[in-house]
Design a protein around this motif. Structure first.
Motif, PDB file in Angstrom:
ATOM      1  N   ASP A  22       0.966  -1.241  -0.097  1.00  0.00           N
ATOM      2  CA  ASP A  22       0.140   0.275   0.024  1.00  0.00           C
ATOM      3  C   ASP A  22       0.975   1.193   0.039  1.00  0.00           C
ATOM      4  N   ASN A  23       0.794   1.791  -1.156  1.00  0.00           N
ATOM      5  CA  ASN A  23       1.796   3.181  -1.289  1.00  0.00           C
ATOM      6  C   ASN A  23       1.467   4.279   0.142  1.00  0.00           C
ATOM      7  N   ALA A  24       0.278   4.570   0.080  1.00  0.00           N
ATOM      8  CA  ALA A  24      -0.165   5.403   1.262  1.00  0.00           C
ATOM      9  C   ALA A  24       0.520   4.966   2.608  1.00  0.00           C
ATOM     10  N   VAL A  25       0.670   3.560   3.103  1.00  0.00           N
ATOM     11  CA  VAL A  25       1.133   3.158   4.093  1.00  0.00           C
ATOM     12  C   VAL A  25       2.629   3.318   4.150  1.00  0.00           C
ATOM     13  N   LEU A  26       3.397   2.665   2.867  1.00  0.00           N
ATOM     14  CA  LEU A  26       4.714   2.967   2.726  1.00  0.00           C
ATOM     15  C   LEU A  26       5.055   4.349   2.869  1.00  0.00           C
ATOM     16  N   ALA A  46      15.949  -0.887   4.909  1.00  0.00           N
ATOM     17  CA  ALA A  46      14.696  -0.930   4.437  1.00  0.00           C
ATOM     18  C   ALA A  46      14.203   0.212   3.643  1.00  0.00           C
ATOM     19  N   LEU A  47      14.656   1.514   3.870  1.00  0.00           N
ATOM     20  CA  LEU A  47      14.229   2.634   3.080  1.00  0.00           C
ATOM     21  C   LEU A  47      14.952   2.613   1.730  1.00  0.00           C
ATOM     22  N   ILE A  48      16.204   2.045   1.520  1.00  0.00           N
ATOM     23  CA  ILE A  48      16.869   1.877   0.417  1.00  0.00           C
ATOM     24  C   ILE A  48      16.097   0.894  -0.678  1.00  0.00           C
ATOM     25  N   HIS A  49      15.496  -0.206   0.288  1.00  0.00           N
ATOM     26  CA  HIS A  49      14.899  -1.386  -0.504  1.00  0.00           C
ATOM     27  C   HIS A  49      13.576  -0.818  -1.381  1.00  0.00           C
ATOM     28  N   VAL A  50      12.773   0.112  -0.562  1.00  0.00           N
ATOM     29  CA  VAL A  50      11.734   0.763  -1.247  1.00  0.00           C
ATOM     30  C   VAL A  50      12.009   1.813  -2.263  1.00  0.00           C
ATOM     31  N   VAL A  51      13.135   2.471  -2.032  1.00  0.00           N
ATOM     32  CA  VAL A  51      13.652   3.438  -3.295  1.00  0.00           C
ATOM     33  C   VAL A  51      13.764   2.459  -4.557  1.00  0.00           C
ATOM     34  N   TRP A  61       9.897   9.461  -3.932  1.00  0.00           N
ATOM     35  CA  TRP A  61      10.296  10.853  -3.234  1.00  0.00           C
ATOM     36  C   TRP A  61       9.900  11.007  -1.727  1.00  0.00           C
ATOM     37  N   THR A  62       9.046  10.411  -1.294  1.00  0.00           N
ATOM     38  CA  THR A  62       8.940  10.426   0.291  1.00  0.00           C
ATOM     39  C   THR A  62      10.045   9.810   1.011  1.00  0.00           C
ATOM     40  N   VAL A  63      10.480   8.549   0.405  1.00  0.00           N
ATOM     41  CA  VAL A  63      11.337   7.483   1.035  1.00  0.00           C
ATOM     42  C   VAL A  63      12.860   8.357   0.666  1.00  0.00           C
ATOM     43  N   ILE A  64      12.798   8.919  -0.272  1.00  0.00           N
ATOM     44  CA  ILE A  64      14.291   9.789  -0.448  1.00  0.00           C
ATOM     45  C   ILE A  64      14.221  11.009   0.496  1.00  0.00           C
ATOM     46  N   ASP A  76      25.955   3.977   1.890  1.00  0.00           N
ATOM     47  CA  ASP A  76      24.826   3.130   1.156  1.00  0.00           C
ATOM     48  C   ASP A  76      23.783   4.105   0.698  1.00  0.00           C
ATOM     49  N   VAL A  77      23.603   5.342   1.527  1.00  0.00           N
ATOM     50  CA  VAL A  77      22.395   6.113   1.028  1.00  0.00           C
ATOM     51  C   VAL A  77      22.921   7.107   0.063  1.00  0.00           C
ATOM     52  N   ILE A  78      24.199   7.390   0.009  1.00  0.00           N
ATOM     53  CA  ILE A  78      24.548   8.188  -0.869  1.00  0.00           C
ATOM     54  C   ILE A  78      24.839   7.681  -2.209  1.00  0.00           C
ATOM     55  N   GLN A  79      25.162   6.199  -2.267  1.00  0.00           N
ATOM     56  CA  GLN A  79      25.123   5.408  -3.316  1.00  0.00           C
ATOM     57  C   GLN A  79      23.892   5.100  -4.020  1.00  0.00           C
ATOM     58  N   THR A  80      22.974   4.725  -3.075  1.00  0.00           N
ATOM     59  CA  THR A  80      21.621   4.872  -3.590  1.00  0.00           C
ATOM     60  C   THR A  80      20.982   5.786  -4.293  1.00  0.00           C
ATOM     61  N   LEU A  81      21.078   7.150  -3.778  1.00  0.00           N
ATOM     62  CA  LEU A  81      20.857   8.419  -4.231  1.00  0.00           C
ATOM     63  C   LEU A  81      21.359   8.846  -5.676  1.00  0.00           C
ATOM     64  N   ILE A  82      22.829   8.253  -5.647  1.00  0.00           N
ATOM     65  CA  ILE A  82      23.355   8.842  -6.975  1.00  0.00           C
ATOM     66  C   ILE A  82      22.817   7.727  -8.228  1.00  0.00           C
ATOM     67  N   GLU A  83      22.393   6.486  -7.620  1.00  0.00           N
ATOM     68  CA  GLU A  83      21.885   5.681  -8.605  1.00  0.00           C
ATOM     69  C   GLU A  83      20.704   6.277  -9.192  1.00  0.00           C
ATOM     70  N   GLN A  84      19.764   6.885  -8.298  1.00  0.00           N
ATOM     71  CA  GLN A  84      18.803   7.491  -8.838  1.00  0.00           C
ATOM     72  C   GLN A  84      18.972   8.596  -9.557  1.00  0.00           C
ATOM     73  N   LEU A  85      19.878   9.339  -9.440  1.00  0.00           N
ATOM     74  CA  LEU A  85      20.454  10.558 -10.123  1.00  0.00           C
ATOM     75  C   LEU A  85      20.697  10.280 -11.755  1.00  0.00           C
ATOM     76  N   ASN A  86      21.163   9.012 -11.847  1.00  0.00           N
ATOM     77  CA  ASN A  86      21.653   8.470 -13.116  1.00  0.00           C
ATOM     78  C   ASN A  86      20.358   7.750 -13.847  1.00  0.00           C
ATOM     79  N   THR A  87      19.507   7.119 -13.216  1.00  0.00           N
ATOM     80  CA  THR A  87      18.761   6.210 -13.735  1.00  0.00           C
ATOM     81  C   THR A  87      17.149   6.703 -13.726  1.00  0.00           C
ATOM     82  N   ALA A  88      16.734   7.514 -12.914  1.00  0.00           N
ATOM     83  CA  ALA A  88      15.467   7.752 -12.409  1.00  0.00           C
ATOM     84  C   ALA A  88      14.816   8.753 -13.746  1.00  0.00           C
TER      85      ALA A  88
END
Length: 221
Positions: A22-26, A46-51, A61-64, A76-88
């Motif tokens: 449920d996206n509202a719950v997430l 867990a937050l990285i998993h959702v992203v 966006w909320t999880v970021i 780990d957070v920085i790596q995840t955000l940079i992945e999004q910077l490149n692919t999202a």
């Protein structure tokens, strides 16, 4: 609230992140963990998993945002955000860059990855948000300055050039390579970019708005 009760709440919320569809719950869960989960590796994982797995952009966006509240200087957070910077998608990249700028100021891990990404990418939106991020997290870093100069010559995109100019605004002293790059932009720039560069010159005590050549000649003296 006791430490035991707080940990129970965190464990419950982490489980919700890992199991709910449920996206509202997430989104609501992620917001709560943005307040409770500082430096907690289970929360961050867990937050990285959702992203990385959600297909719902507002949820991502909320999880970021929550990751940026609890993940300052976390690689780990920085790596995840940079992945999004490149692919999202572009709206997600914009939000990611804004949050990366909050958590990675001076972080060499982030700087190194962003420089590497700038060197290999051919995708213009990636160039733009790399330039934006580097402008915030690595002011004055010589390797970063050289990377931004390279981006200027690689790109013909007005917005990319604008972001590089923004990154140069707060530098203490400009060298010849920066001035040459600005001259290169000035040769093809539209009004807004030319206006921005001329305004920077004025702030530095120079009044020749039509060209950067007089400034360059003064630097050579």
């Amino acid at each position: 609230m006791s430490n035991q009760q707080e940990q129970y709440n965190i464990d419950f919320l982490v489980q919700q992140l890992r199991t709910s569809q449920d996206n509202a719950v997430l989104k609501q869960t992620a917001k709560h963990l943005g307040f409770l989960g500082a430096n907690n590796p289970d929360v961050i994982a867990a937050l990285i998993h959702v992203v990385r797995t959600t297909i719902d952009e507002p949820t991502r966006w909320t999880v970021i945002q929550s990751l940026s509240e609890i993940g300052t200087d976390n690689n780990d957070v920085i790596q995840t955000l940079i992945e999004q910077l490149n692919t999202a998608r572009v709206p997600t990249r914009r939000i990611t860059a804004q949050n990366l700028a909050k958590i990675a100021v001076g972080n060499q891990y982030a700087i190194t990855i962003l420089i590497s990404l700038a060197q290999i990418t051919e995708e213009e939106h990636t160039r733009q948000y790399v330039a934006y991020s580097l402008g915030f997290i690595a002011k004055g870093n010589r390797e970063v300055v050289n990377t931004l100069i390279d981006l200027i010559y690689k790109s013909s995109n007005e917005y990319t050039h604008n972001l590089c100019v923004d990154a140069f605004t707060n530098l203490g002293e400009w060298n010849k390579d920066i001035i040459d790059a600005l001259i290169h932009i000035n040769q093809t720039a539209e009004f807004y970019t030319r206006f921005k560069m001329n305004r920077m010159l004025k702030k530095r005590g120079y009044t020749s708005y039509s060209s950067f050549r007089p400034f360059l000649e003064k630097i050579k003296e």
